[in-house]
Design a protein around this motif. Structure first.
Motif, PDB file in Angstrom:
ATOM      1  N   VAL A 153      66.874  79.327  -7.106  1.00 19.96           N
ATOM      2  CA  VAL A 153      65.719  80.130  -7.528  1.00 19.96           C
ATOM      3  C   VAL A 153      64.529  79.238  -7.856  1.00 19.96           C
ATOM      4  N   PHE A 154      64.780  78.115  -8.548  1.00 20.53           N
ATOM      5  CA  PHE A 154      63.664  77.276  -9.004  1.00 20.53           C
ATOM      6  C   PHE A 154      63.590  75.906  -8.340  1.00 20.53           C
ATOM      7  N   GLY A 155      64.605  75.512  -7.571  1.00 18.42           N
ATOM      8  CA  GLY A 155      64.548  74.240  -6.882  1.00 18.42           C
ATOM      9  C   GLY A 155      64.468  73.043  -7.808  1.00 18.42           C
ATOM     10  N   LEU A 156      65.148  73.128  -8.938  1.00 17.58           N
ATOM     11  CA  LEU A 156      65.121  72.047  -9.917  1.00 17.58           C
ATOM     12  C   LEU A 156      66.453  71.303  -9.947  1.00 17.58           C
ATOM     13  N   LYS A 157      66.458  70.203 -10.710  1.00 17.52           N
ATOM     14  CA  LYS A 157      67.688  69.442 -10.916  1.00 17.52           C
ATOM     15  C   LYS A 157      68.351  69.928 -12.195  1.00 17.52           C
ATOM     16  N   TYR A 158      69.644  69.673 -12.306  1.00 16.53           N
ATOM     17  CA  TYR A 158      70.394  70.170 -13.457  1.00 16.53           C
ATOM     18  C   TYR A 158      69.862  69.641 -14.789  1.00 16.53           C
ATOM     19  N   ASP A 159      69.311  68.431 -14.789  1.00 16.36           N
ATOM     20  CA  ASP A 159      68.830  67.871 -16.049  1.00 16.36           C
ATOM     21  C   ASP A 159      67.406  68.307 -16.386  1.00 16.36           C
ATOM     22  N   GLU A 160      66.871  69.279 -15.615  1.00 16.87           N
ATOM     23  CA  GLU A 160      65.518  69.769 -15.865  1.00 16.87           C
ATOM     24  C   GLU A 160      65.488  71.191 -16.416  1.00 16.87           C
ATOM     25  N   VAL A 161      66.678  71.781 -16.612  1.00 18.00           N
ATOM     26  CA  VAL A 161      66.746  73.173 -17.050  1.00 18.00           C
ATOM     27  C   VAL A 161      67.577  73.291 -18.323  1.00 18.00           C
ATOM     28  N   LEU A 162      67.059  74.030 -19.282  1.00 16.30           N
ATOM     29  CA  LEU A 162      67.774  74.346 -20.514  1.00 16.30           C
ATOM     30  C   LEU A 162      68.254  75.788 -20.441  1.00 16.30           C
ATOM     31  N   PHE A 163      69.559  75.989 -20.601  1.00 15.87           N
ATOM     32  CA  PHE A 163      70.119  77.336 -20.666  1.00 15.87           C
ATOM     33  C   PHE A 163      70.433  77.689 -22.118  1.00 15.87           C
ATOM     34  N   ILE A 164      70.095  78.904 -22.497  1.00 15.53           N
ATOM     35  CA  ILE A 164      70.397  79.427 -23.831  1.00 15.53           C
ATOM     36  C   ILE A 164      71.229  80.682 -23.629  1.00 15.53           C
ATOM     37  N   ASP A 165      72.472  80.670 -24.111  1.00 12.99           N
ATOM     38  CA  ASP A 165      73.395  81.760 -23.800  1.00 12.99           C
ATOM     39  C   ASP A 165      74.332  82.013 -24.974  1.00 12.99           C
ATOM     40  N   ASP A 166      74.961  83.201 -24.944  1.00  9.13           N
ATOM     41  CA  ASP A 166      75.862  83.592 -26.031  1.00  9.13           C
ATOM     42  C   ASP A 166      77.332  83.506 -25.652  1.00  9.13           C
ATOM     43  N   VAL A 167      77.647  83.053 -24.435  1.00  9.38           N
ATOM     44  CA  VAL A 167      79.029  83.093 -23.946  1.00  9.38           C
ATOM     45  C   VAL A 167      79.555  81.684 -23.666  1.00  9.38           C
ATOM     46  N   ALA A 168      80.785  81.446 -24.121  1.00  7.65           N
ATOM     47  CA  ALA A 168      81.386  80.124 -23.988  1.00  7.65           C
ATOM     48  C   ALA A 168      81.621  79.737 -22.533  1.00  7.65           C
ATOM     49  N   ARG A 169      81.904  80.712 -21.673  1.00  8.03           N
ATOM     50  CA  ARG A 169      82.125  80.387 -20.257  1.00  8.03           C
ATOM     51  C   ARG A 169      80.877  79.729 -19.656  1.00  8.03           C
ATOM     52  N   VAL A 170      79.720  80.169 -20.100  1.00  5.81           N
ATOM     53  CA  VAL A 170      78.477  79.571 -19.623  1.00  5.81           C
ATOM     54  C   VAL A 170      78.362  78.142 -20.137  1.00  5.81           C
ATOM     55  N   ALA A 171      78.763  77.935 -21.384  1.00  5.73           N
ATOM     56  CA  ALA A 171      78.759  76.575 -21.935  1.00  5.73           C
ATOM     57  C   ALA A 171      79.681  75.667 -21.128  1.00  5.73           C
ATOM     58  N   GLU A 172      80.838  76.182 -20.746  1.00  3.58           N
ATOM     59  CA  GLU A 172      81.800  75.378 -19.992  1.00  3.58           C
ATOM     60  C   GLU A 172      81.240  74.958 -18.632  1.00  3.58           C
ATOM     61  N   VAL A 173      80.536  75.879 -17.976  1.00  5.96           N
ATOM     62  CA  VAL A 173      79.931  75.547 -16.684  1.00  5.96           C
ATOM     63  C   VAL A 173      78.771  74.575 -16.882  1.00  5.96           C
ATOM     64  N   ALA A 174      77.995  74.786 -17.937  1.00  7.86           N
ATOM     65  CA  ALA A 174      76.898  73.856 -18.236  1.00  7.86           C
ATOM     66  C   ALA A 174      77.446  72.444 -18.456  1.00  7.86           C
ATOM     67  N   LYS A 175      78.559  72.351 -19.154  1.00  9.31           N
ATOM     68  CA  LYS A 175      79.168  71.034 -19.386  1.00  9.31           C
ATOM     69  C   LYS A 175      79.618  70.405 -18.071  1.00  9.31           C
ATOM     70  N   ALA A 176      80.243  71.212 -17.223  1.00  9.42           N
ATOM     71  CA  ALA A 176      80.743  70.701 -15.942  1.00  9.42           C
ATOM     72  C   ALA A 176      79.611  70.170 -15.069  1.00  9.42           C
ATOM     73  N   LEU A 177      78.436  70.809 -15.170  1.00  7.78           N
ATOM     74  CA  LEU A 177      77.295  70.408 -14.352  1.00  7.78           C
ATOM     75  C   LEU A 177      76.335  69.484 -15.110  1.00  7.78           C
ATOM     76  N   ASP A 178      76.652  69.197 -16.376  1.00 11.31           N
ATOM     77  CA  ASP A 178      75.800  68.374 -17.251  1.00 11.31           C
ATOM     78  C   ASP A 178      74.403  68.985 -17.385  1.00 11.31           C
ATOM     79  N   ILE A 179      74.386  70.281 -17.665  1.00 10.21           N
ATOM     80  CA  ILE A 179      73.139  71.021 -17.862  1.00 10.21           C
ATOM     81  C   ILE A 179      72.876  71.172 -19.354  1.00 10.21           C
TER      82      ILE A 179
END
Length: 232
Positions: A153-179
């Motif tokens: 959607v935005f054509g960015l790198k993983y270290d350029e985006v901050l995700f704010i979420d309420d679900v642990a599964r999202v945190a787990e994926v963020a960790k896997a991708l180093d987001i």
């Protein structure tokens, strides 16, 4: 005027549970326990931030009802409609201030979630000027959607985006991708998300949007540049 962040370019903010109050957890919990099922952390894992049909099957399985995934989803949305008559969907305290803070630090902003865009338009349409195109991304077909939002959607790198979420599964994926990630887990009394989010290794977990202040955002910016958000 505050100096812009140096590393982060975009903040992707979950809609239900971050910008809007959590009207999902109480309904899912009641759906299961009212039918004699057991509500556990594994049950939440099978439902939260999953495509609707996957979550529907998880609810049917947990409630021990012989329904298809679609049947469970249909009943769930009817029960949620009833629930929201007495517990209306509303902006969380600090949501608009957070969006302004993010933009004031130079970030583009987008919201995302599993419902279609009409949900965003209804509850956040009057604040559309606080979001960048496309404003909202429906992630039902590719949940949790971190990779797709960042790269497609935005054509960015993983270290350029901050995700704010309420679900642990999202945190787990963020960790896997180093987001970069900030967790805002549900305060619902039966929720396992605070526990699961801590277990994911998330280092930045807040219980109020006001806690996502400029100091925390600058910390995330520094950590993102050093790839130390998850390993600091």
């Amino acid at each position: 005027m505050a100096d812009k962040l140096k590393q982060l370019k975009l903040a992707a903010v979950n809609i239900d549970g971050v910008l809007l109050n959590d009207t999902f957890s109480p309904v899912i919990h009641n759906f299961i326990v009212s039918r004699g099922g057991e509500y556990t952390a594994d049950v939440e894992r099978s439902i939260f931030s999953q495509p609707q049909l996957v979550g529907g099957q998880g609810m049917a399985n947990a409630a021990r009802v012989p329904w298809t995934a679609q049947e469970a989803i249909d009943v769930y949305f009817k029960e949620r409609e009833e629930y929201t008559r007495d517990h209306p969907v509303e902006l969380l305290d600090g949501a608009i201030d957070l969006l302004r803070r993010l933009r004031g630090l130079g970030l583009r902003t987008v919201s995302y979630g599993g419902l279609d865009k009409s949900h965003f338009d209804h509850f956040l349409g009057e604040h559309a000027d606080l979001f960048d195109e496309p404003g909202y991304v429906c992630t039902n077909d590719f949940r949790p959607g971190l990779r797709e939002i960042t790269t497609e959607v935005f054509g960015l790198k993983y270290d350029e985006v901050l995700f704010i979420d309420d679900v642990a599964r999202v945190a787990e994926v963020a960790k896997a991708l180093d987001i970069p990630f900030i967790g805002h887990p549900s305060s619902f009394e039966h929720s396992f998300q605070p526990q699961l989010m801590r277990e994911s290794g998330a280092r930045h977990i807040v219980d109020s949007l006001h806690s996502i202040d400029e100091e925390l955002l600058r910390t995330l910016d520094t950590e993102a540049a050093a790839h130390s958000v998850w390993h600091g």
